[in-house]
Design an enzyme around this catalytic site. Sequence first.
Site, mmCIF file in Angstrom:
data_model
loop_
_atom_site.group_PDB
_atom_site.id
_atom_site.type_symbol
_atom_site.label_atom_id
_atom_site.label_comp_id
_atom_site.label_asym_id
_atom_site.label_seq_id
_atom_site.Cartn_x
_atom_site.Cartn_y
_atom_site.Cartn_z
ATOM 1 N N TYR A 52 0.826 -1.206 0.000
ATOM 2 C CA TYR A 52 0.000 0.000 0.000
ATOM 3 C C TYR A 52 0.865 1.262 0.000
ATOM 4 O O TYR A 52 1.808 1.409 0.791
ATOM 5 C CB TYR A 52 -0.912 0.011 1.218
ATOM 6 C CG TYR A 52 -1.708 1.288 1.373
ATOM 7 C CD1 TYR A 52 -2.804 1.538 0.555
ATOM 8 C CD2 TYR A 52 -1.352 2.243 2.314
ATOM 9 C CE1 TYR A 52 -3.537 2.710 0.681
ATOM 10 C CE2 TYR A 52 -2.074 3.418 2.452
ATOM 11 C CZ TYR A 52 -3.157 3.643 1.627
ATOM 12 O OH TYR A 52 -3.860 4.813 1.749
ATOM 13 N N GLY A 59 -5.913 5.420 -0.148
ATOM 14 C CA GLY A 59 -7.271 5.458 0.373
ATOM 15 C C GLY A 59 -8.172 4.501 -0.382
ATOM 16 O O GLY A 59 -7.806 3.344 -0.627
#
Length: 515
Positions: A52, A59
């Site tokens: 990530y 998000g």
Amino acid sequence: MIDLSAEKDLTIEVVEGILFGNQEIKIDSKTKQKVKQSYEFLKGFAENKVIYGINTGLGPMAQYRIDDDKLVDLQYNLIRSHSAGAGQKIPDVYAKASMLVRMRAIMQGFSGIHPSCLELLETLINADVYPFLPEHGGVGASGDLVQLAHLALVLIGEGHVTYKGEFRLTKEVFKELNIKPIEVKLREGLSLINGTSVMTGVGLVNVIKAKQLLNWSLMASVMLNEIVMSFDDHFSVILNSVKKHEGQNKIAESMRLLLKDSELIARREDHFFSGNVDERIFKRKVQEYYSLRCVPQILGPVYEAVESAIKVVVNEANSVSDNPIVDVENENVYHGGNFHGDYVSLEMDKLKLAVTRVSMLSERQTAFLFNSKINEILPPFVNLGVLGLNLGMQGVQFTATSTTAENQTLSNSMYVHSITTNNDNQDIVSMGTNSALLTKKVIDNAYQVQAIEMMALIQAVDYLDASSKLSTSTKKVYDELRNIVPKFVEDTPFYEEIANVVDYLFNNNVEIPKE
């Protein structure tokens, strides 16, 4: 010079020295090497893996893979797109505290970002170059995204800073000081903006100034007890020891030490227990009003709230609030939610309530001083002029009353006011940044109310000609304040004197003796 190391936690004393003692900092070479190892590990570990914020969107767009040739662009895009705050500039000392907390998180080697980030933060702190951080924007999870984006914007050489009191373009100041922006390599954007550093930085200043305010409130309370020549039993060892609260007993102990050599405090044994009281209606009060008599019970919980807030905020300052966390030792990357600011948010809400209570006590004590029908020893509004023609300190009471009322409204909780945002990705947030900033406002207000009480107290001491009978501790405060504000006889504007006393109280701690 204060030496900082990944192995040694920040303490509130160290933080105070850096923020208010003009102490420069130096990060040891071992810590810098640890940060470099974290970066080098992540750079190799990330190959052929989905992590990530390195090769994914952010998000709710985390499901989108980012091409290898766009990874650095992603980090710049993240910083620039989230530099979207609004409102007034957070004052420099709070920005400096936020930089210190962000730097402390990076120092621990769990962020996986280029060492230039650590080095530049160290340089900016020592050079007193402060990033523009706006009041509005953070929801407190994923940390202080918006405010920290403004910090990161400065680290890449963009945005605005304050230097030597001037608000300027970052690139101009960097050129003047020969400072180079960070090297964006891997996940510098995400790591720099993904954490609780601003709410924690503001929280650190808040707890320092709240503890200082508590000491001033304690000093005002003992001076007021001297003015009315109150009995000593309400802060006695026996009376308070039957209540098992640390804060109450600590405050009562401090009162005893502050008043140890006062010539004004009375003993109940010499009056009502003497066996020579023949009055049917007593001229002397049997018991004082609560704002005088219940100081240990009122300020005791405040003491404990402040100490709790110090512990929580210092713990957060020594924590790593990134996501994900890069673990070099176990060769893994962990995804989670350490950026969530609930600890700080809840503690700031509690501190805000406690500080509002201090301002309420101060306002009530001021009202007591101003009401001749209640105190029965002073003229209305401690008026040393001609009653009727002169108005004394009547005007300043309105300010104390209105400011206390504002604190009561501001003390409503932010912690329980979560609003879903970020396309429902952030479906419950801490609002920690708002909570910390509102607490700052409450503390600022409380200093204004406290300043007004201090002015009224020394005016009352002068009317009673009692300065020579004060304790050593309260006499010292009386003398220091009298050097700042004159005795008021004729009517005069008060606003400059209020500001001067606020400044003095905010920038000086009162000495509380210890046994």
